[in-house]
Every structure is written in structure tokens, then in C-alpha cells.
Design a protein around this motif. Structure first.
Motif, short mmCIF file in Angstrom:
data_model
loop_
_atom_site.label_atom_id
_atom_site.label_comp_id
_atom_site.label_asym_id
_atom_site.label_seq_id
_atom_site.Cartn_x
_atom_site.Cartn_y
_atom_site.Cartn_z
N GLU A 113 5.05 0.49 -3.61
CA GLU A 113 3.65 0.20 -3.29
C GLU A 113 2.89 1.48 -2.95
OE1 GLU A 113 2.99 -2.94 -0.45
OE2 GLU A 113 4.71 -4.06 -1.24
N THR A 114 3.50 2.36 -2.19
CA THR A 114 2.87 3.64 -1.83
C THR A 114 2.59 4.47 -3.07
OG1 THR A 114 3.96 3.65 0.34
CG2 THR A 114 3.18 5.77 -0.51
N LEU A 115 3.57 4.57 -3.96
CA LEU A 115 3.39 5.35 -5.19
C LEU A 115 2.34 4.71 -6.10
CD1 LEU A 115 7.13 6.18 -5.91
CD2 LEU A 115 5.35 7.81 -5.24
N ALA A 116 2.35 3.39 -6.21
CA ALA A 116 1.37 2.69 -7.04
C ALA A 116 -0.04 2.97 -6.56
CB ALA A 116 1.65 1.19 -7.05
N HIS A 117 -0.23 2.92 -5.25
CA HIS A 117 -1.56 3.17 -4.69
C HIS A 117 -1.98 4.63 -4.90
CE1 HIS A 117 -4.54 3.97 -1.54
NE2 HIS A 117 -4.93 2.73 -1.81
N ARG A 118 -1.09 5.54 -4.60
CA ARG A 118 -1.43 6.98 -4.70
C ARG A 118 -1.71 7.42 -6.12
NH1 ARG A 118 2.11 12.25 -2.92
NH2 ARG A 118 0.78 13.74 -3.98
N PHE A 119 -0.92 6.93 -7.08
CA PHE A 119 -1.04 7.40 -8.45
C PHE A 119 -1.74 6.42 -9.38
CE2 PHE A 119 2.47 9.83 -6.66
CZ PHE A 119 2.09 11.12 -7.00
N GLY A 120 -2.23 5.30 -8.84
CA GLY A 120 -2.96 4.32 -9.63
C GLY A 120 -2.10 3.63 -10.68
N LEU A 121 -0.85 3.33 -10.31
CA LEU A 121 0.09 2.70 -11.25
C LEU A 121 0.08 1.19 -11.11
CD1 LEU A 121 3.15 5.03 -10.52
CD2 LEU A 121 1.43 5.29 -12.33
N LYS A 122 0.29 0.51 -12.22
CA LYS A 122 0.51 -0.93 -12.19
C LYS A 122 2.02 -1.14 -12.05
CE LYS A 122 -3.47 -2.12 -14.93
NZ LYS A 122 -4.00 -2.76 -16.13
N THR A 123 2.42 -1.86 -11.03
CA THR A 123 3.84 -2.08 -10.78
C THR A 123 4.12 -3.57 -10.63
OG1 THR A 123 3.55 -1.77 -8.40
CG2 THR A 123 4.17 0.17 -9.69
N ASP A 124 5.38 -3.93 -10.76
CA ASP A 124 5.83 -5.31 -10.66
C ASP A 124 7.13 -5.34 -9.86
OD1 ASP A 124 6.49 -7.99 -11.02
OD2 ASP A 124 7.16 -7.70 -13.09
N PRO A 125 7.06 -5.11 -8.54
CA PRO A 125 8.29 -5.04 -7.74
C PRO A 125 9.15 -6.31 -7.80
CG PRO A 125 6.46 -4.16 -6.49
CD PRO A 125 5.89 -4.79 -7.75
N ALA A 126 8.53 -7.46 -8.02
CA ALA A 126 9.32 -8.70 -8.10
C ALA A 126 10.12 -8.79 -9.39
CB ALA A 126 8.40 -9.91 -7.98
N GLY A 127 9.61 -8.19 -10.47
CA GLY A 127 10.27 -8.32 -11.76
C GLY A 127 10.89 -7.04 -12.29
N ALA A 128 10.81 -5.96 -11.50
CA ALA A 128 11.31 -4.68 -12.01
C ALA A 128 12.05 -3.91 -10.91
CB ALA A 128 10.15 -3.85 -12.53
N THR A 129 12.92 -3.04 -11.37
CA THR A 129 13.61 -2.08 -10.52
C THR A 129 13.01 -0.71 -10.81
OG1 THR A 129 15.65 -3.35 -10.57
CG2 THR A 129 15.85 -1.02 -10.03
N TYR A 130 12.77 0.07 -9.78
CA TYR A 130 12.17 1.39 -9.95
C TYR A 130 13.14 2.47 -9.48
CZ TYR A 130 7.93 -1.13 -10.87
OH TYR A 130 7.01 -1.97 -11.43
N LEU A 131 13.22 3.51 -10.31
CA LEU A 131 14.06 4.65 -9.99
C LEU A 131 13.20 5.91 -10.01
CD1 LEU A 131 17.11 3.83 -12.27
CD2 LEU A 131 16.84 3.28 -9.86
N LEU A 132 13.45 6.78 -9.04
CA LEU A 132 12.71 8.03 -8.92
C LEU A 132 13.66 9.16 -9.22
CD1 LEU A 132 9.87 9.02 -8.02
CD2 LEU A 132 10.79 9.24 -5.72
#
Length: 80
Positions: free
Chosen positions: A56-75
Motif C-alpha cells: 500500500e505504501t509503495l502503491a501510494h508513493r509511486f502511483g501503482l495499481k495493486t491487488d494485494p488480495a489477488g497478487a503476491t509482491y516481491l521487491l
């Protein structure tokens, strides 16, 4: 110079969905988002699971569309 990227994979299928560069994200901030204590834990080419709150923090800062319920995110950090 190193850069950070966020990769998205389908939570159930595991299939790759997207990859976003995160310009300006530093090692100290990445450690905080990943809940790591020491930047020395960050290896080049390593991928780290991103907690939902950090997504959520990264989505807000970088203006990304994310789907935490349906996706896994790796940095990860890579040469750029």
C-alpha cells in the motif's frame, strides 16, 4: 548504480503479472518496508516478499495499481 523493482505474481496461479521500477527508493527505506534490520541483508538479485502494508505504501508513493488480495509482491534490487 542499483535500482529497486516491484514484481507482481498471481497469488493462486503464481504467474508473472508485472514489473515496476521504483526510482528514488533507497536501501534504508526498502529495509524498513521489508522489516529488515540491516541493509547488509539485501543481496543483489534477491527477491523479498513485501508485506501488504508496504505494498500500500509503495502503491501510494509511486502511483501503482495493486491487488494485494489477488497478487503476491516481491521487491528486488538490481543493477541499473
Amino acid at each position: 548504480m542499483m535500482r529497486w523493482v516491484l514484481e507482481e505474481f498471481g497469488r493462486e496461479s503464481g504467474e508473472f503479472r508485472s514489473r515496476q521500477e521504483l526510482p528514488g527508493l533507497g536501501d534504508d527505506e526498502a529495509c524498513a518496508l521489508l522489516e529488515l534490520e540491516n541493509p547488509e541483508q539485501l543481496g543483489d538479485g534477491d527477491l523479498f516478499d513485501v508485506p501488504d502494508a508496504a505494498v500500500e505504501t509503495l502503491a501510494h508513493r509511486f502511483g501503482l495499481k495493486t491487488d494485494p488480495a489477488g497478487a503476491t509482491y516481491l521487491l528486488g534490487r538490481e543493477a541499473g
